[in-house]
Design a protein around this motif. Structure first.
Motif, PDB file in Angstrom:
ATOM      1  N   ASN A   1       0.811  -1.216   0.000  1.00  0.00           N
ATOM      2  CA  ASN A   1       0.000   0.000   0.000  1.00  0.00           C
ATOM      3  C   ASN A   1       0.849   1.272   0.000  1.00  0.00           C
ATOM      4  N   VAL A   2       1.856   1.299  -0.861  1.00  0.00           N
ATOM      5  CA  VAL A   2       2.611   2.530  -1.083  1.00  0.00           C
ATOM      6  C   VAL A   2       2.412   2.960  -2.536  1.00  0.00           C
ATOM      7  N   GLY A   3       2.839   4.176  -2.843  1.00  0.00           N
ATOM      8  CA  GLY A   3       2.633   4.705  -4.182  1.00  0.00           C
ATOM      9  C   GLY A   3       3.713   4.270  -5.156  1.00  0.00           C
ATOM     10  N   VAL A   4       3.433   4.492  -6.432  1.00  0.00           N
ATOM     11  CA  VAL A   4       4.356   4.171  -7.517  1.00  0.00           C
ATOM     12  C   VAL A   4       4.697   5.444  -8.280  1.00  0.00           C
ATOM     13  N   CYS A   5       5.972   5.600  -8.616  1.00  0.00           N
ATOM     14  CA  CYS A   5       6.404   6.703  -9.470  1.00  0.00           C
ATOM     15  C   CYS A   5       6.683   6.170 -10.870  1.00  0.00           C
ATOM     16  N   LEU A   6       6.068   6.813 -11.858  1.00  0.00           N
ATOM     17  CA  LEU A   6       6.353   6.511 -13.261  1.00  0.00           C
ATOM     18  C   LEU A   6       7.179   7.661 -13.836  1.00  0.00           C
ATOM     19  N   ASP A   7       8.418   7.388 -14.159  1.00  0.00           N
ATOM     20  CA  ASP A   7       9.270   8.378 -14.812  1.00  0.00           C
ATOM     21  C   ASP A   7       9.201   8.134 -16.313  1.00  0.00           C
ATOM     22  N   MET A   8       8.949   9.185 -17.090  1.00  0.00           N
ATOM     23  CA  MET A   8       8.749   9.036 -18.521  1.00  0.00           C
ATOM     24  C   MET A   8       9.989   8.497 -19.240  1.00  0.00           C
ATOM     25  N   GLY A   9      11.173   8.595 -18.615  1.00  0.00           N
ATOM     26  CA  GLY A   9      12.374   8.108 -19.258  1.00  0.00           C
ATOM     27  C   GLY A   9      12.818   6.743 -18.785  1.00  0.00           C
ATOM     28  N   HIS A  10      12.062   6.123 -17.876  1.00  0.00           N
ATOM     29  CA  HIS A  10      12.536   4.902 -17.234  1.00  0.00           C
ATOM     30  C   HIS A  10      11.947   3.624 -17.817  1.00  0.00           C
ATOM     31  N   PHE A  11      11.477   3.707 -19.035  1.00  0.00           N
ATOM     32  CA  PHE A  11      10.905   2.536 -19.693  1.00  0.00           C
ATOM     33  C   PHE A  11      11.578   2.366 -21.055  1.00  0.00           C
ATOM     34  N   HIS A  12      11.174   1.349 -21.772  1.00  0.00           N
ATOM     35  CA  HIS A  12      11.751   1.120 -23.095  1.00  0.00           C
ATOM     36  C   HIS A  12      11.545   2.367 -23.962  1.00  0.00           C
ATOM     37  N   PRO A  13      12.523   2.726 -24.776  1.00  0.00           N
ATOM     38  CA  PRO A  13      12.387   3.945 -25.591  1.00  0.00           C
ATOM     39  C   PRO A  13      11.130   4.005 -26.442  1.00  0.00           C
ATOM     40  N   THR A  14      10.556   2.856 -26.797  1.00  0.00           N
ATOM     41  CA  THR A  14       9.328   2.869 -27.602  1.00  0.00           C
ATOM     42  C   THR A  14       8.072   2.776 -26.739  1.00  0.00           C
ATOM     43  N   GLU A  15       8.236   2.775 -25.427  1.00  0.00           N
ATOM     44  CA  GLU A  15       7.104   2.567 -24.519  1.00  0.00           C
ATOM     45  C   GLU A  15       6.659   3.898 -23.927  1.00  0.00           C
ATOM     46  N   THR A  16       5.351   4.166 -23.930  1.00  0.00           N
ATOM     47  CA  THR A  16       4.807   5.356 -23.293  1.00  0.00           C
ATOM     48  C   THR A  16       4.108   4.959 -21.996  1.00  0.00           C
ATOM     49  N   ILE A  17       3.962   5.927 -21.091  1.00  0.00           N
ATOM     50  CA  ILE A  17       3.460   5.581 -19.765  1.00  0.00           C
ATOM     51  C   ILE A  17       2.002   5.948 -19.530  1.00  0.00           C
ATOM     52  N   HIS A  18       1.388   6.727 -20.431  1.00  0.00           N
ATOM     53  CA  HIS A  18       0.049   7.230 -20.110  1.00  0.00           C
ATOM     54  C   HIS A  18      -0.975   6.110 -19.958  1.00  0.00           C
ATOM     55  N   ASP A  19      -0.780   5.001 -20.669  1.00  0.00           N
ATOM     56  CA  ASP A  19      -1.732   3.892 -20.569  1.00  0.00           C
ATOM     57  C   ASP A  19      -1.617   3.154 -19.235  1.00  0.00           C
ATOM     58  N   LYS A  20      -0.513   3.314 -18.522  1.00  0.00           N
ATOM     59  CA  LYS A  20      -0.321   2.614 -17.254  1.00  0.00           C
ATOM     60  C   LYS A  20      -1.102   3.268 -16.113  1.00  0.00           C
ATOM     61  N   ILE A  21      -1.415   4.549 -16.253  1.00  0.00           N
ATOM     62  CA  ILE A  21      -1.953   5.306 -15.120  1.00  0.00           C
ATOM     63  C   ILE A  21      -3.310   4.783 -14.679  1.00  0.00           C
ATOM     64  N   SER A  22      -4.193   4.513 -15.634  1.00  0.00           N
ATOM     65  CA  SER A  22      -5.544   4.071 -15.274  1.00  0.00           C
ATOM     66  C   SER A  22      -5.531   2.708 -14.603  1.00  0.00           C
ATOM     67  N   SER A  23      -4.552   1.880 -14.905  1.00  0.00           N
ATOM     68  CA  SER A  23      -4.428   0.596 -14.204  1.00  0.00           C
ATOM     69  C   SER A  23      -3.916   0.804 -12.786  1.00  0.00           C
TER      70      SER A  23
END
Length: 420
Positions: free
Chosen positions: A254-276
């Protein structure tokens, strides 16, 4: 006709265009101004900190360039940040790393840091009416030279970093109690292997044990988040704190998650992860950054990726769960220009998202009119957004686009150029 008159006239015309699609522009401007964006301290001094070092060292991160005028003290960093804040509309917070403690010239190791070492930052924040966020610093330290901290195989080294993280929890609670009642305390570690490891489980078991020790006591006002990374310099093959590890940890603890826009595969975007994520974790921190070919922390721009993240945040409307910060560092250009370019880009993305005719788009989607939905999403891009943005800046008493650059140029002549 004055410049302000032209802005207001253009705004009235833009407001009518958006109203045809059911968008209340006045409400959008007001709401955008209320969303806090946490602006990072480390752009102002190339992630050097206030521990007596001249350069950043270790941790899989690197600031490139040697543009003159770097802040060399807490006072200079606060002066520069305040100047940057004056050129950015909306609600601002300031994001500190533990390495920016001010210890009056005395050596205080990171596991012994206390709230009193950040009193100047709190007084400064009070003078500006802003909140402070925080980060433990697991790099630029002799006990991080091996590339491992909270997952280190040596119990003594691991214990040092656990004590440091617990000290940071107390400092974050101090910020929350002294300021606006909340402090996001984000944990990122550089731990990993340059080449292929045999034991992938052991470091993660040690990290799990370390985190459980750190978060055993939850302090009032502190929002804890954990930040993953795909790879870093020196950890290209294996990162202990992967996305999967931290996602599992956050959901189970029960702690939070940080999504850094540069911390994923170069072809991967993060906006779709937020709603999950908002369905399973208490808080989601978004680090707005810009990777070029890799996690290179370039200055944020008003790009499609940034707009997509802002749009997803606005569409979800879970503002009690979603928090926004910027994270980049460029030592090759004027650092205040870098601060303001990125922060204004994020503000533009937020305002653009608040101007989206979400109600109309949802109707089309529910009715199965998907072609019309796509067409409207595309046509909205050419609506007179710039006129609304100018009005937003005017209403927030900050300079318009292009005009603010002259203020930074003057500040460089009057202040930055005098630093040696």
């Amino acid at each position: 006709m004055t410049s302000n008159d032209r802005v207001e006239r253009a705004f009235e015309e833009a407001k009518a265009r958006y109203a045809d699609l059911g968008v209340d522009v006045e409400a959008a401007v007001k709401r955008c101004a209320e969303i806090p964006v946490s602006i990072h301290c480390w752009q102002g001094d190339d992630v050097v900190g206030l521990e007596g070092k001249d350069t950043l060292s270790g941790g899989g991160i690197l600031a490139t360039g040697n543009y003159p005028g770097r802040a060399r003290s807490g006072d200079e960093l606060r002066q520069d940040a305040a100047k940057a804040f004056s050129l950015v509309p909306g609600t601002k917070r300031f994001n500190l790393h533990a390495m920016y403690a001010e210890t009056e010239g005395k050596r205080v190791d990171r596991d012994a840091l206390e709230p009193r070492h950040f009193e100047k930052w709190v007084e400064w924040a009070k003078s500006l009416g802003i909140g402070l966020d925080f980060n433990p610093t697991f790099f630029s330290h002799p006990l991080a030279d091996s590339g491992f901290t909270l997952s280190h195989p040596d119990e003594g080294v691991r214990a040092f970093w656990v004590r440091h993280a617990i000290a940071c929890e107390r400092i974050a609670a101090y910020f929350a109690s002294e300021l606006d009642g909340v402090c996001i305390n984000n944990l990122w570690i550089p731990d990993g292997w340059k080449d292929i490891p045999v034991d992938r489980l052991g470091p993660r078991e040690r990290l799990l044990a370390s985190l459980d020790e750190i978060y055993r006591e939850r302090l009032p006002g502190v929002i804890d988040t954990v930040e993953s990374k795909l790879f870093g310099i020196g950890s290209e093959s294996y990162v202990t704190g992967s996305h999967e590890f931290y996602l599992g940890y956050a959901v189970s603890r029960n702690v939070g998650v940080c999504l850094d826009m540069g911390h994923f595969h170069p072809t991967e975007t993060i906006h779709d992860k937020i709603s999950s994520l908002v369905l399973f974790v208490p808080h989601v921190l978004i680090h707005m950054s810009r990777g070029v070919r890799w996690d290179s922390d370039h200055v944020v721009l008003f790009t499609d990726d940034v707009r997509a993240v802002a749009a997803e945040m606005v569409r979800l409307g879970r503002w009690e769960k979603i928090h926004l910060a910027v994270d980049y560092f460029d030592a090759s250009i004027n650092r205040i220009l870098a601060w303001v370019i990125g922060a204004r880009a994020v503000q533009k993305a937020l305002l653009s998202a608040f101007l989206e005719p979400v109600g109309r788009l949802e109707e089309l989607e529910a009715e199965g009119r998907l072609g019309e939905r796509l067409a409207l999403m595309e046509d909205v891009k050419s609506l007179p957004f710039a006129a609304v943005w100018d009005y937003y800046c005017l209403s927030q008493d900050v300079p318009l686009d292009v005009e603010w650059i002259r203020e930074v140029e003057a500040y460089e002549r009057q202040v930055l150029s005098k630093r040696t």
